[in-house]
Design a protein around this motif. Structure first.
Motif, short mmCIF file in Angstrom:
data_model
loop_
_atom_site.label_atom_id
_atom_site.label_comp_id
_atom_site.label_asym_id
_atom_site.label_seq_id
_atom_site.Cartn_x
_atom_site.Cartn_y
_atom_site.Cartn_z
N ASP A 1 -12.60 -4.68 9.18
CA ASP A 1 -11.53 -4.70 10.19
C ASP A 1 -10.17 -4.41 9.57
O ASP A 1 -9.38 -3.63 10.10
CB ASP A 1 -11.48 -6.06 10.91
N SER A 2 -9.92 -5.03 8.42
CA SER A 2 -8.65 -4.81 7.72
C SER A 2 -8.57 -3.38 7.19
O SER A 2 -7.52 -2.74 7.27
CB SER A 2 -8.52 -5.83 6.59
N ALA A 3 -9.68 -2.88 6.64
CA ALA A 3 -9.71 -1.50 6.16
C ALA A 3 -9.40 -0.54 7.30
O ALA A 3 -8.62 0.41 7.14
CB ALA A 3 -11.07 -1.18 5.55
N PHE A 4 -9.99 -0.81 8.47
CA PHE A 4 -9.75 0.03 9.64
C PHE A 4 -8.26 0.06 9.99
O PHE A 4 -7.71 1.13 10.27
CB PHE A 4 -10.58 -0.48 10.82
N GLU A 5 -7.61 -1.09 9.95
CA GLU A 5 -6.19 -1.15 10.29
C GLU A 5 -5.35 -0.31 9.33
O GLU A 5 -4.48 0.47 9.75
CB GLU A 5 -5.70 -2.60 10.26
N TYR A 6 -5.58 -0.47 8.03
CA TYR A 6 -4.79 0.28 7.04
C TYR A 6 -5.08 1.77 7.13
O TYR A 6 -4.16 2.59 7.06
CB TYR A 6 -5.05 -0.24 5.63
N TRP A 7 -6.36 2.13 7.26
CA TRP A 7 -6.69 3.56 7.36
C TRP A 7 -6.13 4.17 8.63
O TRP A 7 -5.71 5.33 8.63
CB TRP A 7 -8.20 3.76 7.28
N SER A 8 -6.11 3.40 9.73
CA SER A 8 -5.55 3.92 10.98
C SER A 8 -4.06 4.21 10.83
O SER A 8 -3.56 5.24 11.29
CB SER A 8 -5.77 2.93 12.12
N LYS A 9 -3.35 3.31 10.15
CA LYS A 9 -1.92 3.53 9.92
C LYS A 9 -1.70 4.76 9.04
O LYS A 9 -0.81 5.57 9.31
CB LYS A 9 -1.28 2.30 9.26
N ALA A 10 -2.50 4.90 8.00
CA ALA A 10 -2.37 6.07 7.12
C ALA A 10 -2.73 7.35 7.87
O ALA A 10 -2.07 8.38 7.68
CB ALA A 10 -3.27 5.90 5.90
N ALA A 11 -3.74 7.29 8.74
CA ALA A 11 -4.13 8.47 9.51
C ALA A 11 -3.02 8.88 10.47
O ALA A 11 -2.79 10.07 10.69
CB ALA A 11 -5.43 8.20 10.26
N GLN A 12 -2.32 7.90 11.05
CA GLN A 12 -1.19 8.22 11.93
C GLN A 12 -0.09 8.97 11.18
O GLN A 12 0.68 9.71 11.77
CB GLN A 12 -0.62 6.95 12.55
N LEU A 13 -0.05 8.77 9.85
CA LEU A 13 0.92 9.47 9.00
C LEU A 13 0.30 10.73 8.38
O LEU A 13 0.78 11.24 7.38
CB LEU A 13 1.43 8.52 7.92
N ASP A 14 -0.80 11.19 8.98
CA ASP A 14 -1.47 12.45 8.61
C ASP A 14 -2.10 12.46 7.22
O ASP A 14 -2.11 13.49 6.55
CB ASP A 14 -0.51 13.64 8.75
N ARG B 1 -3.80 3.75 2.46
CA ARG B 1 -5.20 4.13 2.25
C ARG B 1 -5.81 3.36 1.08
O ARG B 1 -6.95 2.89 1.14
CB ARG B 1 -5.32 5.64 2.01
N GLN B 2 -5.05 3.20 0.01
CA GLN B 2 -5.56 2.47 -1.16
C GLN B 2 -5.84 1.01 -0.84
O GLN B 2 -6.86 0.47 -1.26
CB GLN B 2 -4.58 2.60 -2.33
N ILE B 3 -4.95 0.38 -0.08
CA ILE B 3 -5.20 -1.01 0.35
C ILE B 3 -6.43 -1.04 1.25
O ILE B 3 -7.28 -1.93 1.14
CB ILE B 3 -3.97 -1.60 1.06
N GLY B 4 -6.55 -0.06 2.14
CA GLY B 4 -7.74 0.05 2.99
C GLY B 4 -9.00 0.17 2.16
O GLY B 4 -10.04 -0.45 2.46
N ASN B 5 -8.94 0.96 1.09
CA ASN B 5 -10.11 1.11 0.20
C ASN B 5 -10.47 -0.21 -0.44
O ASN B 5 -11.66 -0.57 -0.55
CB ASN B 5 -9.82 2.14 -0.89
#
Length: 166
Positions: A57-70, A44-48
């Motif tokens: 696009d890159s923020a979306f990828e990182y936030w999506s991965k973090a969201a998959q981890l709840d 999430r921090q890298i996404g921020n």
């Protein structure tokens, strides 16, 4: 001796007891290690950081991965991307999904936003429930929105008073 120990603890990470990184390269290396270990906060921090740099696009990828981890905050951030259409196509269903996931995980801003959207859709019973939960979590905007709902007759005096007491 106690003073020396306190000084040492102030100069180290509370979790790993490592000293803070001195350079951006060290910080990036630490983030890379944390991401490899599936740390949703690091993702999430890298996404921020990517979001602040305009790399949606890159923020979306990182936030999506973090969201998959709840990660609740990542879900909330994704809901904002879908609302604004930054890096993704605007999508009301996906926005609502991520808001609901964040709200279920206890994110007060997400809960308040859900309540406000329910007010706009004139579903006042659902809106009031969301706003009461957000107000109980200490969200000032939710308390103000409940006050408006009370003034318009959508909330009883008892419910409004109970929300203020919480």
């Amino acid at each position: 001796r106690q003073c020396e120990e306190n000084l040492y603890l102030q100069q180290t990470c509370l979790f790993c007891r490592q000293p803070p990184p001195k350079t951006d390269e060290e910080a990036d290396k630490n983030y890379t290690k944390r991401i490899a270990a599936n740390d949703p906060v690091a993702m999430r921090q890298i996404g921020n950081m990517r979001y602040r740099d305009g790399k949606y696009d890159s923020a979306f990828e990182y936030w999506s991965k973090a969201a998959q981890l709840d990660d609740a905050m990542a879900h909330f951030d994704l809901s904002l991307l879908y609302e604004k259409g930054e890096g993704v196509e605007e999508d009301e269903k996906k926005r609502t999904y991520h808001l609901e996931e964040a709200a279920i995980a206890g994110h007060p801003d997400a809960r308040c936003n859900l309540g406000c959207h329910e007010v706009i859709d004139e579903r006042f019973d659902r809106a009031v429930k969301h706003l009461i939960i957000a107000a109980n979590l200490g969200h000032d905007k939710a308390t103000r929105a409940l006050k408006v709902c009370y003034a318009e007759g959508h909330v009883s005096k008892e419910v409004f008073a109970a929300a203020l007491r919480a």
